[in-house]
Motif scaffolding. Structure first.
Motif, PDB file in Angstrom:
ATOM      1  N   ASP A  92     -71.371 111.144  -4.901  1.00  0.00           N
ATOM      2  CA  ASP A  92     -70.137 110.600  -4.324  1.00  0.00           C
ATOM      3  C   ASP A  92     -69.676 111.454  -3.150  1.00  0.00           C
ATOM      4  O   ASP A  92     -69.134 112.534  -3.341  1.00  0.00           O
ATOM      5  CB  ASP A  92     -69.038 110.542  -5.393  1.00  0.00           C
ATOM      6  CG  ASP A  92     -67.838 109.729  -4.917  1.00  0.00           C
ATOM      7  OD1 ASP A  92     -67.929 109.074  -3.859  1.00  0.00           O
ATOM      8  OD2 ASP A  92     -66.803 109.757  -5.609  1.00  0.00           O
ATOM      9  N   GLU A  93     -69.918 110.992  -1.952  1.00  0.00           N
ATOM     10  CA  GLU A  93     -69.566 111.692  -0.714  1.00  0.00           C
ATOM     11  C   GLU A  93     -69.944 113.179  -0.789  1.00  0.00           C
ATOM     12  O   GLU A  93     -69.104 114.050  -0.557  1.00  0.00           O
ATOM     13  CB  GLU A  93     -68.050 111.557  -0.442  1.00  0.00           C
ATOM     14  CG  GLU A  93     -67.564 110.121  -0.526  1.00  0.00           C
ATOM     15  CD  GLU A  93     -67.031 109.566   0.785  1.00  0.00           C
ATOM     16  OE1 GLU A  93     -67.150 110.239   1.816  1.00  0.00           O
ATOM     17  OE2 GLU A  93     -66.534 108.422   0.745  1.00  0.00           O
ATOM     18  N   SER A 109     -66.371 104.558  -4.868  1.00  0.00           N
ATOM     19  CA  SER A 109     -66.350 105.477  -6.006  1.00  0.00           C
ATOM     20  C   SER A 109     -66.198 104.712  -7.315  1.00  0.00           C
ATOM     21  O   SER A 109     -66.845 105.041  -8.316  1.00  0.00           O
ATOM     22  CB  SER A 109     -65.200 106.487  -5.868  1.00  0.00           C
ATOM     23  OG  SER A 109     -65.401 107.304  -4.743  1.00  0.00           O
TER      24      SER A 109
HETATM   25 MG   LIG Z   1     -64.363 107.461  -3.016  1.00  0.00          MG
END
Ligand SMILES: [Mg+2]
Ligand SMILES: Nc1ncnc2c1ncn2[C@@H]1O[C@H](COP(=O)(O)OP(=O)(O)O)[C@@H](O)[C@H]1O
Length: 362
Positions: A172-173, A57
């Motif tokens: 992000d995910e 991240s």
């Molecule tokens: Mg992360």
């Protein structure tokens, strides 16, 4: 940046010595991203893959401009964007938790990024509809986010990220909050949307299977350091080190120590394969699918000495060897109903790793 009506051919991204050190109030430092040097080719879907806390991240937010690097540079194409503010970078960002505006309709959510731009209302509506169609939610435009499923909400978030026609899409995910079935479906959807738009995309995930299935290229990270960057196939079959070998694959790679004596890889006196590596001790890895049932194999058992689990076309055999459990996946057809079971290792499939450095030995 770019003209909103121009279709992007995709932009390359270059990270040069990109580094992030977080310093807390007491002055303790965390090296979150450690001198990343990476070139991401235009129009590719690239995963940043690694365990929790490895700096995925942080890397993504530096590319987005939300975090300032401690050192290093970020280029989009030939442009150094290291000091460019997030809104001027031409990026679209999608988070795990969707981050939609709950009081707004789907249409208003998608329109939102266009609000402060000099775009006619009619044109904006056209763009929003185009994005809604691209992500497959054009029949939900008047609903509020709470009336949608998780998958639909994530579609809205993607449409909102794409409506300004960014050069780069950063995720992000994005699938982590979805249940297993939706996760699979949205995985394919993201792949399709990326193909249709040709937008350079960075997809952060800790899920190796997800990364393997969606990516053109993967960047594997550990402790903020790049471990390997290549196609999923290459990384799976030719891992550069023990960490990468172990992080990819389910069931995981079987590991042990072995000895090379006179070009033979040996465990407990059994010869697994031939090699050109020099004599000595090594860590070894064998993927479960690199075993097979043979006439005179290395490992010989009675049927009742192993656990056999038929999973359709494949059969998983579990056996104990040298104090650890080994998982072998073989063709279900190859298991004959004899009393004896002989398991061999496919040629050239034993990976050798340096015991000190963990690096693969070829
Ligand atoms: Mg992360
Ligand atoms: N704002 C912050 N302040 C201090 N440390 C942070 C901050 N953000 C992340 N970290 C630390 O940096 C490392 C990488 O975090 P992160 O990039 O979030 O990892 P990932 O996304 O791979 O799970 C971790 O050790 C994390 O605790």
């Amino acid at each position: 940046m770019n003209d909103i009506n121009e279709k992007n051919a995709g932009l390359s991204i270059k990270l040069e010595n990109l580094t992030k050190i977080f310093t807390d109030k007491r002055g303790n430092e965390t090296l979150a991203v450690d001198a990343l040097n990476v070139v991401i080719p235009p129009g590719q879907l690239v995963s940043l893959l690694g365990p929790s806390g490895c700096g995925k991240s942080t890397t993504l937010y530096m590319i987005a401009g939300l975090l300032r690097p401690s050192d290093g540079k970020i280029y989009f194409g030939d442009n150094d964007v290291t000091r460019v503010s997030p809104d001027k970078r031409g990026i679209g960002l999608v988070f795990q938790n969707y981050a939609l505006y709950p009081h707004m309709t789907v249409r208003q959510n998608i329109l939102f990024p266009l609000e402060n731009m000099n775009i006619q209302r009619e044109e904006a509506l056209k763009l929003a509809l185009e994005m809604a169609e691209l992500v497959g939610i054009s029949d939900q435009l008047d609903k509020k986010p709470a009336e949608l499923s998780g998958g639909q909400q994530q579609r809205v978030a993607i449409a909102r990220a794409l409506v300004k026609k960014p050069d780069v899409l950063l995720l992000d995910e994005p699938l982590s909050n979805l249940d297993a079935r939706l996760r699979l479906q949205m995985r394919e959807e993201i792949k399709r949307i990326q193909r249709e738009t040709g937008i350079t995309t960075i997809f952060v995930t800790h899920d190796q299977e997800e990364a393997m299935s969606i990516s053109d290229l993967m960047i594997v990270l550990d402790f903020g350091k790049e471990q390997q960057m290549d196609s999923p196939q290459q990384i799976y079959y030719n891992p550069k080190n023990m960490f990468v070998a172990k992080f990819l694959g389910s069931p995981p790679i079987n590991t042990s120590t072995a000895e090379v004596i006179n070009k033979e890889i040996k465990i407990n006196g059994l010869v697994l394969d031939k090699t050109n590596a020099k004599d000595g001790k090594y860590n070894i890895g064998i993927r479960p699918e690199d075993f097979r049932i043979v006439q005179n194999g290395v490992f010989n058992f009675k049927h009742d000495e192993v656990e056999i689990e038929v999973i359709g076309r494949d059969t998983m055999i579990r056996f104990n060897f040298g104090g650890s459990q080994v998982r072998a996946i073989v063709d279900s057809d190859s298991i004959l109903d004899k009393d004896e079971l002989s398991i061999g290792v496919k040629k050239g499939k034993v990976l050798l790793f340096d015991i000190e450095t963990g690096r693969v030995v070829v």
